[in-house]
Design an enzyme around this catalytic site. Structure first.
Site, PDB file in Angstrom:
ATOM      1  N   GLU A  30      -1.580  -9.185   3.387  1.00 52.22           N
ATOM      2  CA  GLU A  30      -1.469  -9.812   4.717  1.00 52.22           C
ATOM      3  C   GLU A  30      -2.819 -10.247   5.272  1.00 52.22           C
ATOM      4  O   GLU A  30      -2.885 -11.137   6.111  1.00 52.22           O
ATOM      5  CB  GLU A  30      -0.744  -8.893   5.700  1.00 52.22           C
TER       6      GLU A  30
ATOM      7  N   CYS B 222       0.843  -1.199   0.000  1.00 52.58           N
ATOM      8  CA  CYS B 222       0.000   0.000   0.000  1.00 52.58           C
ATOM      9  C   CYS B 222       0.882   1.255   0.000  1.00 52.58           C
ATOM     10  O   CYS B 222       1.478   1.569  -1.026  1.00 52.58           O
ATOM     11  CB  CYS B 222      -0.970  -0.042   1.164  1.00 52.58           C
TER      12      CYS B 222
ATOM     13  N   HIS C  49      -3.499  -4.942   0.553  1.00 48.96           N
ATOM     14  CA  HIS C  49      -2.952  -5.534   1.784  1.00 48.96           C
ATOM     15  C   HIS C  49      -3.050  -7.064   1.719  1.00 48.96           C
ATOM     16  O   HIS C  49      -3.994  -7.649   2.243  1.00 48.96           O
ATOM     17  CB  HIS C  49      -3.734  -5.031   3.007  1.00 48.96           C
TER      18      HIS C  49
HETATM   19  N1  GLN Z   1      -1.937   6.679   3.029  1.00 49.68           N
HETATM   20  C1  GLN Z   1      -2.005   5.952   1.819  1.00 49.68           C
HETATM   21  C2  GLN Z   1      -3.355   6.112   1.154  1.00 49.68           C
HETATM   22  O1  GLN Z   1      -4.290   6.516   1.763  1.00 49.68           O
HETATM   23  C3  GLN Z   1      -1.701   4.500   2.026  1.00 49.68           C
HETATM   24  C4  GLN Z   1      -2.685   3.804   2.907  1.00 49.68           C
HETATM   25  C5  GLN Z   1      -2.194   2.469   3.385  1.00 49.68           C
HETATM   26  O2  GLN Z   1      -1.012   2.196   3.350  1.00 49.68           O
HETATM   27  N2  GLN Z   1      -3.093   1.638   3.871  1.00 49.68           N
HETATM   28  O3  GLN Z   1      -3.486   5.809  -0.013  1.00 49.68           O
END
Ligand code: GLN
Length: 522
Positions: free
Chosen positions: A500, A374, A498
């Site tokens: 995970e 992410c 994600h």
């Molecule tokens: N802050 C970033 C976004 O909002 C990444 C978010 C995250 O890593 N879950 O896109």
């Protein structure tokens, strides 16, 4: 009809109700039964998405995009099941439903009361059909909490509604050990079971957290005071790894107690899958060190699912995982001298982001296996844009009003949930054939869970690709980049999602398995 197991806790919080509940599910599954799990949290937040990870650990995300308590992660991982917004129910949501129904006039002028209106609403959530043999419901908090009282009343009524033999009440308590006298004290357990009884609930099985196994005399004493057979008093031994808990329970005949209560045939379970994890924990293995460049390290559980996924992958690769926590705010390249792989996890806000970009630079230039999750993908793209494409202004609009917004808000922001403009939950991703991503997944159509607001800006696709970064995964409509990689690097891969949240201890997850394999090779 499903049979129900309610798991409550007493004496103190954080005894591991989620792990205990999941372990009961694992014992049932090992005998061939199907299991579903639900978590009821008495607090007044309408959903856990708005709660600070500083207080509650990570926010877990279900396939249907619901932001939940991290206990749902335990259930999905342990039991290999998929949960949804119906399976994480807070007190706030119950009252919200009841008050909205009152405003709509659904109660036809009746006086709206805790009993029956609130209790009926809770029972409605408990009884939502699941098609499984068992539904395990964990009640958050500790017996005696004011918020929890109406939940205890609801499960008492529920047992009366569906028949006492269709419901098992499991209660988790603590037996503190007094060093000086060398005694394990049972009084807090007695008090806790009594508080449960004040609510009309007789515990059928007790799990007593303790640093050593309870001896028969102690079990007999607890059984006598707490109104249940001594054999139904189970030691919930402190263990160094949560996956040992089902084995601790199995060795004390916990399945047979459940079988007796529900009228099921006794059966020996196949615990081989969990025993494999125990063998891994006991084996002498080469160490693999992953540098995690993050910023929520002072919060226990903030990276719960991520730590789990790395551990799962270490089982698949026969290595002893060591996670080196590298503070992004103080990042120095020397921090990476002794690591075999660099992982940049998700995150929000600008604090520490330059350190994460520097870590991506380091991994890319020094050919250290790299995985970005992410925000970790976003910083890898910013590094590439700045240091390979050569545009020093490249940044994310989350962090600055840059003239090169290589990361920006690109998706429609019409979400109605509290996550506001976040892209939440499972989305499909199409993988480009022939890429590292395609090789790792062994597929070209995958689905992974999201929780972010910003995306890689497609205006910069050509600049990135001309200079050697491949966008290897895309949303099916071709608008949102989902994965990137650098083919000239031995292992440099990142996803906007994600992964995970979909790893499990028995198979791991393809991306994590491949990342640890690359780190092991290094
Ligand atoms: N802050 C970033 C976004 O909002 C990444 C978010 C995250 O890593 N879950 O896109």
């Amino acid at each position: 009809m499903s049979k129900y197991i309610f798991v409550t806790g007493g004496v103190v919080s954080s005894l591991g109700k989620g792990v205990s509940a999941a372990s009961l599910g694992a014992l049932l599954q090992s005998r061939g039964y199907t299991v579903h799990a639900r978590k009821f949290d008495p607090y007044l937040n309408v959903d856990p998405g708005t709660m600070s990870p500083l207080q509650h650990g990570e926010v877990y995300v279900t396939n249907d995009g619901f932001e939940t308590d991290l206990d749902l992660g335990y259930y999905e991982r342990f039991l290999g099941i998929k949960l949804s917004k119906h399976d994480s129910v807070s007190g706030g949501r119950i009252y919200w439903d009841v008050l909205n129904a009152e405003r709509r006039g659904d109660y036809l002028g009746a006086t709206v009361q805790m009993i029956p209106h609130v209790t009926n609403k809770i029972k409605e959530y408990i009884a939502q059909p699941t098609n499984t043999d068992f539904v395990i419901c964990e009640i958050g908090g500790t017996v005696g909490d004011i918020e929890g009282k109406v939940f205890l009343e609801s499960i008492r009524q529920f047992a009366n509604d569906v028949g006492r033999r269709n419901v098992l009440f499991a209660h988790l308590t603590l037996a503190p050990y007094l060093e000086q006298s060398g005694e394990l004290k049972t009084k807090p357990t007695q008090m806790s079971v009594r508080r449960l009884l004040e609510n009309g609930i007789q515990a059928d099985i007790l799990f007593v957290r303790s640093p050593r196994m309870l001896v028969p005399d102690e079990k007999a004493k607890i059984g006598m005071f707490c109104n249940l057979p001594a054999k139904n008093v189970i030691t919930s031994l402190d263990v160094d790894n949560i996956y040992k808990v089902p084995l601790v329970y199995d060795s004390q005949g916990v399945f047979d107690i459940m079988a007796e209560h529900f009228g099921l045939p006794n059966a020996a379970g196949d615990m081989s899958k969990i025993k494999k994890i125990e063998q891994h924990l006991n084996a002498d293995l080469p160490v693999c060190t992953i540098g995690m460049v993050g910023k929520y390290f002072d919060v226990a559980d903030a990276y719960k699912s991520l730590n789990e996924a790395l551990f799962h992958a270490s089982i698949q690769n026969n290595v002893r995982l060591k996670i080196k926590k590298i503070d992004a705010e103080k990042f120095a390249p020397e921090d990476c001298n002794d690591v075999d792989g660099i992982l940049i996890p998700g995150g929000f806000g600008s604090r520490g982001v330059e350190g994460k970009i520097a870590a991506a630079t380091y991994a890319r230039e020094n050919k250290v296996p790299f995985m970005g999750i992410c925000l970790g993908m976003q910083v890898a793209v910013i590094d590439f844009m700045r240091n390979v494409v050569g545009d020093e202004n490249a940044n994310s609009t989350e962090f600055s009003k840059t003239c090169t917004p290589v990361i920006d808000i690109m998706h429609d922001c019409d979400s109605e949930n509290m996550g506001g403009t976040l892209r939440l939950g499972a989305y499909p991703c199409v993988i480009k054939p022939g890429t590292l991503a395609a090789k790792i997944y062994g597929a070209t159509n995958i689905s992974e869970r999201h929780r972010h607001r910003y995306e890689v800006n497609m205006e910069y696709k050509d600049a990135l690709e001309k200079n050697g970064m491949v966008i290897s995964g895309m949303s099916p409509d071709g608008k949102l980049p989902e994965m990137i990689e650098i083919p000239s690097h031995p292992f440099f891969i990142a996803g906007q999602f994600h992964p995970e949240f979909q790893s499990n201890p028995f198979d791991g997850h393809p991306l994590f398995n491949a990342f640890i394999a690359a780190a092991k090779k290094k």
